[in-house]
Write a protein that holds these residues in place. Structure first.
Motif, PDB file in Angstrom:
ATOM      1  N   LEU A  45      32.422  42.879 -53.709  1.00  0.00           N
ATOM      2  CA  LEU A  45      32.131  42.302 -55.078  1.00  0.00           C
ATOM      3  C   LEU A  45      30.970  43.230 -55.964  1.00  0.00           C
ATOM      4  N   SER A  46      30.928  44.585 -55.384  1.00  0.00           N
ATOM      5  CA  SER A  46      29.738  45.289 -55.781  1.00  0.00           C
ATOM      6  C   SER A  46      30.062  45.974 -57.182  1.00  0.00           C
ATOM      7  N   ARG A  47      31.528  45.703 -57.746  1.00  0.00           N
ATOM      8  CA  ARG A  47      31.605  46.176 -59.015  1.00  0.00           C
ATOM      9  C   ARG A  47      32.114  44.966 -60.151  1.00  0.00           C
ATOM     10  N   MET A  48      31.538  43.726 -59.619  1.00  0.00           N
ATOM     11  CA  MET A  48      31.762  42.884 -60.582  1.00  0.00           C
ATOM     12  C   MET A  48      30.932  42.748 -62.011  1.00  0.00           C
ATOM     13  N   GLY A  49      30.014  43.520 -61.811  1.00  0.00           N
ATOM     14  CA  GLY A  49      29.068  43.851 -63.146  1.00  0.00           C
ATOM     15  C   GLY A  49      28.223  42.706 -63.426  1.00  0.00           C
ATOM     16  N   TRP A  50      27.976  41.705 -62.660  1.00  0.00           N
ATOM     17  CA  TRP A  50      26.966  40.616 -62.568  1.00  0.00           C
ATOM     18  C   TRP A  50      25.483  40.877 -62.825  1.00  0.00           C
ATOM     19  N   GLU A  51      25.086  40.533 -64.013  1.00  0.00           N
ATOM     20  CA  GLU A  51      23.445  40.826 -64.370  1.00  0.00           C
ATOM     21  C   GLU A  51      22.728  40.022 -63.029  1.00  0.00           C
ATOM     22  N   PRO A  52      21.823  40.969 -62.350  1.00  0.00           N
ATOM     23  CA  PRO A  52      21.301  40.658 -61.012  1.00  0.00           C
ATOM     24  C   PRO A  52      20.387  39.111 -61.268  1.00  0.00           C
ATOM     25  N   VAL A  53      19.736  39.138 -62.208  1.00  0.00           N
ATOM     26  CA  VAL A  53      18.547  38.131 -62.550  1.00  0.00           C
ATOM     27  C   VAL A  53      18.237  37.994 -63.998  1.00  0.00           C
ATOM     28  N   ARG A  54      18.534  36.826 -64.505  1.00  0.00           N
ATOM     29  CA  ARG A  54      17.957  36.751 -66.012  1.00  0.00           C
ATOM     30  C   ARG A  54      17.358  35.390 -66.100  1.00  0.00           C
ATOM     31  N   LEU A  55      16.538  35.356 -67.069  1.00  0.00           N
ATOM     32  CA  LEU A  55      15.897  33.908 -67.686  1.00  0.00           C
ATOM     33  C   LEU A  55      17.024  33.435 -68.895  1.00  0.00           C
ATOM     34  N   THR A  56      17.624  32.259 -68.810  1.00  0.00           N
ATOM     35  CA  THR A  56      18.425  31.623 -69.709  1.00  0.00           C
ATOM     36  C   THR A  56      17.613  31.300 -70.965  1.00  0.00           C
ATOM     37  N   ALA A  57      18.461  30.925 -72.155  1.00  0.00           N
ATOM     38  CA  ALA A  57      17.662  30.305 -73.377  1.00  0.00           C
ATOM     39  C   ALA A  57      16.814  29.110 -72.978  1.00  0.00           C
ATOM     40  N   ALA A  58      17.263  28.406 -71.928  1.00  0.00           N
ATOM     41  CA  ALA A  58      16.409  27.124 -71.678  1.00  0.00           C
ATOM     42  C   ALA A  58      15.392  27.413 -70.746  1.00  0.00           C
ATOM     43  N   GLY A  59      15.194  28.837 -70.300  1.00  0.00           N
ATOM     44  CA  GLY A  59      14.156  28.997 -69.416  1.00  0.00           C
ATOM     45  C   GLY A  59      14.274  28.944 -67.706  1.00  0.00           C
ATOM     46  N   ASP A  60      15.783  28.654 -67.588  1.00  0.00           N
ATOM     47  CA  ASP A  60      16.045  28.405 -66.345  1.00  0.00           C
ATOM     48  C   ASP A  60      16.374  29.951 -65.842  1.00  0.00           C
ATOM     49  N   LEU A  61      16.043  30.276 -64.435  1.00  0.00           N
ATOM     50  CA  LEU A  61      16.416  31.627 -63.823  1.00  0.00           C
ATOM     51  C   LEU A  61      17.686  31.584 -63.159  1.00  0.00           C
ATOM     52  N   GLU A  62      18.536  32.331 -63.596  1.00  0.00           N
ATOM     53  CA  GLU A  62      20.001  32.730 -62.927  1.00  0.00           C
ATOM     54  C   GLU A  62      19.998  33.929 -62.095  1.00  0.00           C
ATOM     55  N   ILE A  63      20.342  33.571 -61.055  1.00  0.00           N
ATOM     56  CA  ILE A  63      20.294  34.673 -59.755  1.00  0.00           C
ATOM     57  C   ILE A  63      21.908  34.869 -59.402  1.00  0.00           C
ATOM     58  N   ALA A  64      22.161  36.231 -59.693  1.00  0.00           N
ATOM     59  CA  ALA A  64      23.691  36.370 -59.131  1.00  0.00           C
ATOM     60  C   ALA A  64      23.490  36.630 -57.849  1.00  0.00           C
ATOM     61  N   ALA A  65      24.833  36.025 -57.123  1.00  0.00           N
ATOM     62  CA  ALA A  65      24.901  36.126 -55.806  1.00  0.00           C
ATOM     63  C   ALA A  65      24.771  37.805 -55.268  1.00  0.00           C
ATOM     64  N   THR A  66      25.257  38.472 -56.076  1.00  0.00           N
ATOM     65  CA  THR A  66      25.155  39.870 -55.755  1.00  0.00           C
ATOM     66  C   THR A  66      23.661  40.602 -55.960  1.00  0.00           C
ATOM     67  N   CYS A  67      22.577  39.578 -56.572  1.00  0.00           N
ATOM     68  CA  CYS A  67      21.360  40.225 -56.624  1.00  0.00           C
ATOM     69  C   CYS A  67      21.026  40.647 -55.285  1.00  0.00           C
ATOM     70  N   THR A  68      20.124  41.788 -55.250  1.00  0.00           N
ATOM     71  CA  THR A  68      19.481  42.197 -53.891  1.00  0.00           C
ATOM     72  C   THR A  68      18.151  41.558 -53.835  1.00  0.00           C
ATOM     73  N   VAL A  69      17.564  41.559 -52.486  1.00  0.00           N
ATOM     74  CA  VAL A  69      16.293  41.047 -52.267  1.00  0.00           C
ATOM     75  C   VAL A  69      15.264  41.802 -53.086  1.00  0.00           C
ATOM     76  N   ALA A  70      15.261  43.245 -53.247  1.00  0.00           N
ATOM     77  CA  ALA A  70      14.543  43.974 -53.866  1.00  0.00           C
ATOM     78  C   ALA A  70      14.613  43.722 -55.299  1.00  0.00           C
ATOM     79  N   GLN A  71      15.735  43.531 -55.959  1.00  0.00           N
ATOM     80  CA  GLN A  71      15.854  43.148 -57.404  1.00  0.00           C
ATOM     81  C   GLN A  71      15.210  41.887 -57.832  1.00  0.00           C
ATOM     82  N   LEU A  72      15.243  40.929 -56.950  1.00  0.00           N
ATOM     83  CA  LEU A  72      14.766  39.492 -57.207  1.00  0.00           C
ATOM     84  C   LEU A  72      13.223  39.777 -57.132  1.00  0.00           C
TER      85      LEU A  72
END
Length: 274
Positions: A45-72
C-alpha cells in the motif's frame, strides 16, 4: 524477519483478484515481526499516495490507514482542538522505538485488533468511523468501537481494505482524560481508559481498552456519580471480556479499570465543576 513463504509482492495500485494467502502490507512492523506461514503474496500500500492526515472542510480529522504514528503525532502537535493532547498520549502508549514510530501505521494498528492497540483506543474514544473498501469497489462505514469485536478479531471481509478513519469535529472539541497501566515500565498496556466530555451537551463517554478483548464504550447522558460509573463498568463488561495474557491477569485488569474509571469521572465531572 524474513517471510520465506512469500513468493510475490504486488503494487496495490494494480487491481487483481484477491486470493487465499494474500495480505495487505502497510508499514510491515507486525507482518515482519514473527512468522506468517499462511502468507503467499503481499499487496503493498506504500505507493497509494493517500494524504496521511488532513482536516476536512467540516473540521473532521481524516487519518489515512497508511498514516504513520510519527506523522499523526507531528500533525496533532500544532492542532488547536481541545482533544489534541490525547493524540500524543496514545502515540506514547506504544512505548515503541523511533524506527517503529516512523514505520508503524494507524491502519495497521487497528487491523491487528490487539486489545492494547493505542490507535484503537484513540479513535474509538473520539467516535472514529472506519471507511472500508471491498475488492468490488463497495464502500461501507463502521464505527471503530464496532470494528474490533474480539482479541485480534475484526469485521473485515476477505480482501476488504481499511482506507481511513474519520474523527468528527465535535469529538475533537471534547475535554479528555487518559489513564494507562502496564505491569512494567516499558510494557504493553494492561489497561487503557479514556474519558471524553462532549462540548455541547456534556455527555461523558468512557472508553475501556487493553483490559478488555474489544473496545467497550460507556455513555452517561447526565453527570454520573461514583456508584453510577462503577455500576456501568460492572454490567457493561461481561466476565469473559476481561483479557488474559502474560501482560496482566483479568482480576488485575478489572481492578485497574474500576480505579481508572473513577479517576476519570472525578477529573472530567467533579474537578471541572470547581
Amino acid at each position: 524477519m524474513d517471510l520465506n513463504t512469500v513468493v510475490e509482492m504486488r503494487d496495490a495500485r494494480r487491481r487483481d483478484t484477491w486470493r487465499p494467502g494474500d495480505a495487505w502490507l502497510g508499514g510491515g512492523t507486525y507482518l515482519f515481526s514473527e512468522p506468517q506461514p499462511h502468507i503467499r503474496r503481499l499487496i503493498d500500500l506504500s505507493r497509494m499516495g493517500w494524504e496521511p492526515v488532513r482536516l476536512t472542510a467540516a473540521g473532521d480529522l481524516e487519518i489515512a490507514a497508511t498514516c504513520t504514528v510519527a506523522q499523526l503525532s507531528r500533525f496533532a502537535r500544532d492542532a488547536d482542538w481541545t482533544a489534541a493532547p490525547l493524540v500524543e498520549q496514545c502515540c506514547r502508549a506504544f512505548l515503541a522505538s523511533w524506527k517503529i514510530w516512523h514505520m508503524a501505521t494507524v491502519g495497521g494498528n487497528l487491523c491487528n485488533g490487539l486489545p492494547a492497540g493505542p490507535m484503537i483506543s484513540l479513535t474509538a474514544a473520539l467516535d472514529g468511523v472506519c471507511t472500508l473498501l471491498s475488492q468490488g469497489g463497495e464502500v461501507r462505514e463502521v464505527p471503530v468501537k464496532d470494528f474490533v469485536i474480539g482479541a485480534g478479531v475484526k469485521v473485515l471481509q476477505p480482501g476488504e481494505l481499511l482506507r481511513s478513519i474519520t474523527l468528527p469535529a465535535r469529538a475533537l472539541a471534547s475535554r479528555t482524560a487518559f489513564r494507562q497501566a502496564s505491569l512494567y515500565g516499558l510494557g504493553r498496556s494492561g489497561a487503557l481508559l479514556i474519558g471524553a466530555r462532549d462540548p455541547i451537551d456534556g455527555e461523558l463517554a468512557l472508553t475501556v481498552t487493553a483490559s478488555t478483548v474489544r473496545p467497550i464504550q460507556l455513555r452517561f447522558a447526565v453527570p454520573p456519580n461514583a456508584e453510577a460509573v462503577r455500576e456501568a463498568v460492572e454490567y457493561g463488561v461481561r466476565p469473559e471480556e476481561w483479557f488474559d495474557d502474560i501482560h496482566g491477569l483479568p482480576v488485575w485488569r478489572r481492578h485497574m479499570t474500576f480505579r481508572f474509571a473513577e479517576e476519570i469521572r472525578r477529573e472530567l465531572i467533579e474537578e471541572a465543576g470547581r
